[in-house]
Design a protein around this motif. Structure first.
Motif, PDB file in Angstrom:
ATOM      1  N   UNK A 318       0.776  -1.266  -0.047  1.00  0.00           N
ATOM      2  CA  UNK A 318      -0.042  -0.239  -0.031  1.00  0.00           C
ATOM      3  C   UNK A 318       0.871   1.337   0.003  1.00  0.00           C
ATOM      4  N   UNK A 319       2.136   1.218   0.094  1.00  0.00           N
ATOM      5  CA  UNK A 319       3.005   2.432   0.165  1.00  0.00           C
ATOM      6  C   UNK A 319       2.710   3.300  -1.002  1.00  0.00           C
ATOM      7  N   UNK A 320       2.777   4.600  -0.941  1.00  0.00           N
ATOM      8  CA  UNK A 320       3.109   5.386   0.007  1.00  0.00           C
ATOM      9  C   UNK A 320       2.254   5.421   1.282  1.00  0.00           C
ATOM     10  N   UNK A 321       0.863   5.083   1.071  1.00  0.00           N
ATOM     11  CA  UNK A 321       0.001   5.079   1.999  1.00  0.00           C
ATOM     12  C   UNK A 321       0.306   4.039   3.180  1.00  0.00           C
ATOM     13  N   UNK A 322      -0.066   4.116   4.489  1.00  0.00           N
ATOM     14  CA  UNK A 322       0.045   3.302   5.524  1.00  0.00           C
ATOM     15  C   UNK A 322      -0.988   2.547   6.008  1.00  0.00           C
ATOM     16  N   UNK A 323      -1.101   1.407   5.744  1.00  0.00           N
ATOM     17  CA  UNK A 323      -2.248   0.555   5.937  1.00  0.00           C
ATOM     18  C   UNK A 323      -1.736  -0.680   7.018  1.00  0.00           C
ATOM     19  N   UNK A 324      -2.669  -0.937   7.938  1.00  0.00           N
ATOM     20  CA  UNK A 324      -2.482  -2.105   9.129  1.00  0.00           C
ATOM     21  C   UNK A 324      -3.387  -2.653   9.430  1.00  0.00           C
ATOM     22  N   UNK A 325      -3.341  -3.797  10.087  1.00  0.00           N
ATOM     23  CA  UNK A 325      -4.391  -4.366  10.931  1.00  0.00           C
ATOM     24  C   UNK A 325      -4.561  -3.482  12.130  1.00  0.00           C
ATOM     25  N   UNK A 326      -5.666  -3.466  12.837  1.00  0.00           N
ATOM     26  CA  UNK A 326      -5.919  -2.436  13.669  1.00  0.00           C
ATOM     27  C   UNK A 326      -4.973  -3.357  14.969  1.00  0.00           C
ATOM     28  N   UNK A 327      -4.796  -4.615  15.047  1.00  0.00           N
ATOM     29  CA  UNK A 327      -3.970  -5.252  15.695  1.00  0.00           C
ATOM     30  C   UNK A 327      -3.267  -6.392  14.911  1.00  0.00           C
ATOM     31  N   UNK A 328      -2.131  -6.821  15.037  1.00  0.00           N
ATOM     32  CA  UNK A 328      -1.426  -7.926  14.369  1.00  0.00           C
ATOM     33  C   UNK A 328      -0.510  -8.498  15.410  1.00  0.00           C
ATOM     34  N   UNK A 329      -0.405  -9.812  15.715  1.00  0.00           N
ATOM     35  CA  UNK A 329       0.593 -10.201  16.570  1.00  0.00           C
ATOM     36  C   UNK A 329       2.018 -10.061  16.039  1.00  0.00           C
ATOM     37  N   UNK A 330       2.135  -9.971  14.699  1.00  0.00           N
ATOM     38  CA  UNK A 330       3.317  -9.521  14.157  1.00  0.00           C
ATOM     39  C   UNK A 330       4.139  -8.425  14.635  1.00  0.00           C
ATOM     40  N   UNK A 331       3.231  -7.374  14.963  1.00  0.00           N
ATOM     41  CA  UNK A 331       3.727  -6.262  15.379  1.00  0.00           C
ATOM     42  C   UNK A 331       4.283  -6.211  16.803  1.00  0.00           C
ATOM     43  N   UNK A 332       4.199  -7.234  17.687  1.00  0.00           N
ATOM     44  CA  UNK A 332       4.583  -7.374  19.081  1.00  0.00           C
ATOM     45  C   UNK A 332       6.028  -7.033  19.178  1.00  0.00           C
ATOM     46  N   UNK A 333       6.662  -6.111  19.906  1.00  0.00           N
ATOM     47  CA  UNK A 333       7.959  -6.069  20.011  1.00  0.00           C
ATOM     48  C   UNK A 333       8.922  -5.247  19.131  1.00  0.00           C
ATOM     49  N   UNK A 334       8.005  -4.694  18.059  1.00  0.00           N
ATOM     50  CA  UNK A 334       8.470  -4.084  16.883  1.00  0.00           C
ATOM     51  C   UNK A 334       8.706  -2.312  17.262  1.00  0.00           C
ATOM     52  N   UNK A 335       9.645  -1.857  16.748  1.00  0.00           N
ATOM     53  CA  UNK A 335       9.919  -0.440  16.993  1.00  0.00           C
ATOM     54  C   UNK A 335       8.867   0.385  16.464  1.00  0.00           C
ATOM     55  N   UNK A 336       8.622  -0.017  15.083  1.00  0.00           N
ATOM     56  CA  UNK A 336       7.498   0.539  14.018  1.00  0.00           C
ATOM     57  C   UNK A 336       6.588  -0.647  13.879  1.00  0.00           C
ATOM     58  N   UNK A 337       5.558  -0.777  14.718  1.00  0.00           N
ATOM     59  CA  UNK A 337       4.743  -1.895  14.467  1.00  0.00           C
ATOM     60  C   UNK A 337       4.140  -2.033  13.029  1.00  0.00           C
ATOM     61  N   UNK A 338       4.030  -3.145  12.346  1.00  0.00           N
ATOM     62  CA  UNK A 338       3.163  -3.272  11.147  1.00  0.00           C
ATOM     63  C   UNK A 338       1.657  -3.050  11.342  1.00  0.00           C
ATOM     64  N   UNK A 339       1.346  -3.099  12.721  1.00  0.00           N
ATOM     65  CA  UNK A 339      -0.169  -2.878  12.789  1.00  0.00           C
ATOM     66  C   UNK A 339      -0.429  -1.386  13.303  1.00  0.00           C
ATOM     67  N   UNK A 340      -1.607  -1.007  13.656  1.00  0.00           N
ATOM     68  CA  UNK A 340      -2.064   0.146  14.211  1.00  0.00           C
ATOM     69  C   UNK A 340      -2.045   0.281  15.906  1.00  0.00           C
ATOM     70  N   UNK A 341      -1.545  -0.493  16.415  1.00  0.00           N
ATOM     71  CA  UNK A 341      -1.204  -0.277  18.068  1.00  0.00           C
ATOM     72  C   UNK A 341      -0.731   0.820  18.193  1.00  0.00           C
ATOM     73  N   UNK A 342      -0.962   1.222  19.570  1.00  0.00           N
ATOM     74  CA  UNK A 342      -0.258   2.338  20.030  1.00  0.00           C
ATOM     75  C   UNK A 342       1.307   2.283  20.535  1.00  0.00           C
ATOM     76  N   UNK A 343       1.755   3.243  21.332  1.00  0.00           N
ATOM     77  CA  UNK A 343       2.772   2.910  22.076  1.00  0.00           C
ATOM     78  C   UNK A 343       4.395   2.950  21.365  1.00  0.00           C
ATOM     79  N   UNK A 344       4.039   3.552  20.115  1.00  0.00           N
ATOM     80  CA  UNK A 344       5.182   3.704  19.421  1.00  0.00           C
ATOM     81  C   UNK A 344       5.285   5.132  18.497  1.00  0.00           C
ATOM     82  N   UNK A 345       6.451   5.585  18.264  1.00  0.00           N
ATOM     83  CA  UNK A 345       6.629   6.806  17.521  1.00  0.00           C
ATOM     84  C   UNK A 345       7.433   6.664  16.288  1.00  0.00           C
ATOM     85  N   UNK A 346       6.981   7.018  15.121  1.00  0.00           N
ATOM     86  CA  UNK A 346       7.873   6.693  13.790  1.00  0.00           C
ATOM     87  C   UNK A 346       7.159   7.905  12.845  1.00  0.00           C
ATOM     88  N   UNK A 347       7.984   8.187  11.780  1.00  0.00           N
ATOM     89  CA  UNK A 347       7.556   9.137  10.750  1.00  0.00           C
ATOM     90  C   UNK A 347       6.293   8.811  10.251  1.00  0.00           C
TER      91      UNK A 347
END
Length: 527
Positions: A318-347
């Motif tokens: 989908x780039x340059x758009x940012x698409x993500x699952x609302x939550x995705x287990x793959x995002x756990x522990x990632x600095x810039x998660x693949x999903x749309x969970x909170x708790x992270x900062x990235x451009x």
């Protein structure tokens, strides 16, 4: 994967939209009084705890050893509530191809942002940090750590003196706003945790974006009042922000949730079941634990967070758009998660609001919608990140958590409340054949949350709440506004908004106007 029938045709959905013109007649006041608690009826003082509206028996025998396991089976992934979205197709295709969410149709009367504004409202009203899921507790022993009113204490905390960490040290009239990404962010500690009065407002990227927009909205109001020569700027700005926010609640979001006809009826004819004494309002567990959780059915499995926030990303995703699952287990522990969970900062982690609210003109083409209010819950919500659960304890299925709360609060069934209200449209056992397998008489004595979803599905085509759910939500919202001595509805009910709309006019105010005034709208961002 096999699909399950939603039971909702387009004709039924459109019929549900039109059904908002009729408001159900309730039992006479003296009959209602026999099923209303003293606190709800206004005859005793409520405390800063939760409370009840109805003095009715629980929906089932809470001592039955198999009840908890039956509710867990109802709410499990792959069970009757799971919409069975085809997550393997990825977040882009789940939006582009409705066949991948065949059980989970859109509600074209709501924009996608309605879900998250509903969550923001909830976090302004209620926070239970005491109860345990599935363990009965008297609501009067459970403190509500939010004030029961639309006062934005989730944003302001205890003010510049009581919550100094929330405010700009260089300008104590202004709230602290974070940066470091492409656009605004929540203020964060070095470990990425947000500096908030209510940590839940960093659960997902959309909710964090709304909170940041309110921070900027307040700060812009401060600038406006200073330019006008206002003294005591913080108090004046806070009141102006609160009153415009309360206007949105009453004039935009509550009608979306319950229908304009019911809003008008309660304002004109009064509240019938939620009637605490003035200044003694409380949050009922029928609202907190069941009916207001209808918004969980509105969540999409995936979202387009923004249109051009990920220029270096993979075009295949989908780039340059940012698409993500609302939550995705793959995002756990990632600095810039693949999903749309909170708790992270990235451009790329910001919200392009034209996907979530209708700014009109060319931006309308970018708009997306909520899911319908029904008994089909988007599949990612059956595997929540533990960080989104305040207690950090399982289960991680949101549906299971909602159902176990019926034991926690000893909630009555939807049918018992409908009959107590004197509603003519009471869902019967034949409306719940899918519950027969779980025993405990659940088809005829249904957990209130599930009943509320089915009621919206059957009586309103999934477009809005109906019957029991609509009545409770409408009366609590309007009651909280009328009973708060600082609200515009209690202080000056003829007041109309004074801040400019996108068009430059005044006298009304909508969410797109707030986002524009805060300068987070697509025009100001240039994307």
């Amino acid at each position: 994967m096999a699909s399950k029938s939603t039971g909702l045709s387009r004709r039924r959905f459109l019929g549900g939209i039109g059904a908002g013109a009729a408001v159900a007649t309730l039992r006479p006041a003296e009959a209602l009084a026999s099923v209303i608690t003293e606190a709800a009826g206004g005859s005793v003082r409520a405390s800063d705890t939760f409370g009840r509206i109805f003095s009715l028996q629980p929906f089932a025998d809470l001592n039955a050893s198999s009840l908890k396991s039956a509710l867990m089976a109802m709410g499990q992934r792959g069970g009757i509530l799971d919409a069975q979205d085809q997550l393997s197709a990825g977040p882009v295709q789940l939006i582009a191809d409705p066949n991948l969410s065949a059980n989970n149709p859109d509600n074209t009367t709501h924009t996608a942002g309605t879900t998250f504004m509903g969550q923001f409202l909830d976090h302004d009203l209620t926070f239970d940090e005491t109860s345990q899921l599935g363990v009965p507790l008297d609501p009067l022993r459970a403190p509500n750590t939010r004030t029961p009113g639309f006062d934005l204490d989730s944003v302001y905390g205890a003010g510049p003196t009581g919550s100094p960490q929330l405010y700009d040290s260089a300008d104590r009239d202004k709230l602290l706003v974070g940066d470091g990404g492409l656009f605004e962010d929540l203020p964060r500690n070095a470990n990425g945790s947000a500096i908030l009065a209510d940590r839940r407002n960093d659960e997902n990227l959309m909710l964090a974006g709304l909170h940041a927009a309110f921070l900027l909205f307040h700060n812009r109001v401060v600038d406006l009042l200073r330019a006008q020569g206002q003294t005591n700027v913080f108090a004046a700005a806070q009141r102006l922000v609160r009153w415009h926010y309360q206007w949105l609640v009453l004039h935009e979001f509550l009608p979306l949730f319950v229908g304009q006809a019911l809003v008008d009826d309660v304002l004109r004819n009064g509240r019938r079941v939620y009637r605490p004494a003035a200044g003694q309002q409380f949050i009922p567990v029928e609202f907190q634990g069941a009916t207001y959780r209808f918004g969980h059915s509105m969540v999409r499995p995936s979202y387009r967070a923004n249109l051009r926030g990920d220029p270096g990303g993979n075009p295949a995703t989908g780039a340059p758009a940012f698409f993500g699952m609302v939550f995705d287990p793959a995002g756990q522990g990632q600095a810039d998660p693949v999903d749309l969970r909170g708790g992270a900062r990235a451009p790329r982690r910001f919200i392009g609001w034209q996907t979530f609210f209708d700014f009109g003109g060319a931006f309308t083409a970018d708009l997306r919608h909520n899911k319908r209010i029904d008994t089909n819950i988007s599949t990612p919500l059956f595997d929540l990140p533990l960080a989104t659960i305040p207690s950090a304890d399982p289960p991680t299925s949101l549906a299971q958590r909602n159902l176990l709360r019926h034991i926690t609060w000893s909630l009555p069934s939807g049918q018992d409340i409908a009959r107590a209200l004197g509603l003519t449209q009471v869902l019967q056992a034949q409306d719940f054949p899918e519950l027969q397998q779980f025993g405990h008489g659940l088809p005829s004595s249904t957990p209130l949350w599930y009943y509320t979803l089915k009621e919206a599905e059957v009586l309103a085509g999934g477009a809005r709440l109906a019957g029991v759910g609509a009545r409770i939500v409408a009366e609590v919202f309007i009651g909280l506004l009328q009973l708060d001595p600082t609200s515009y509805l209690a202080t000056n009910p003829s007041w109309t908004p004074t801040l400019p709309r996108r068009t430059g006019s005044v006298g009304d105010f909508r969410m797109v106007d707030l986002l524009t005034f805060a300068r987070v709208d697509p025009d100001n961002r240039g994307q």
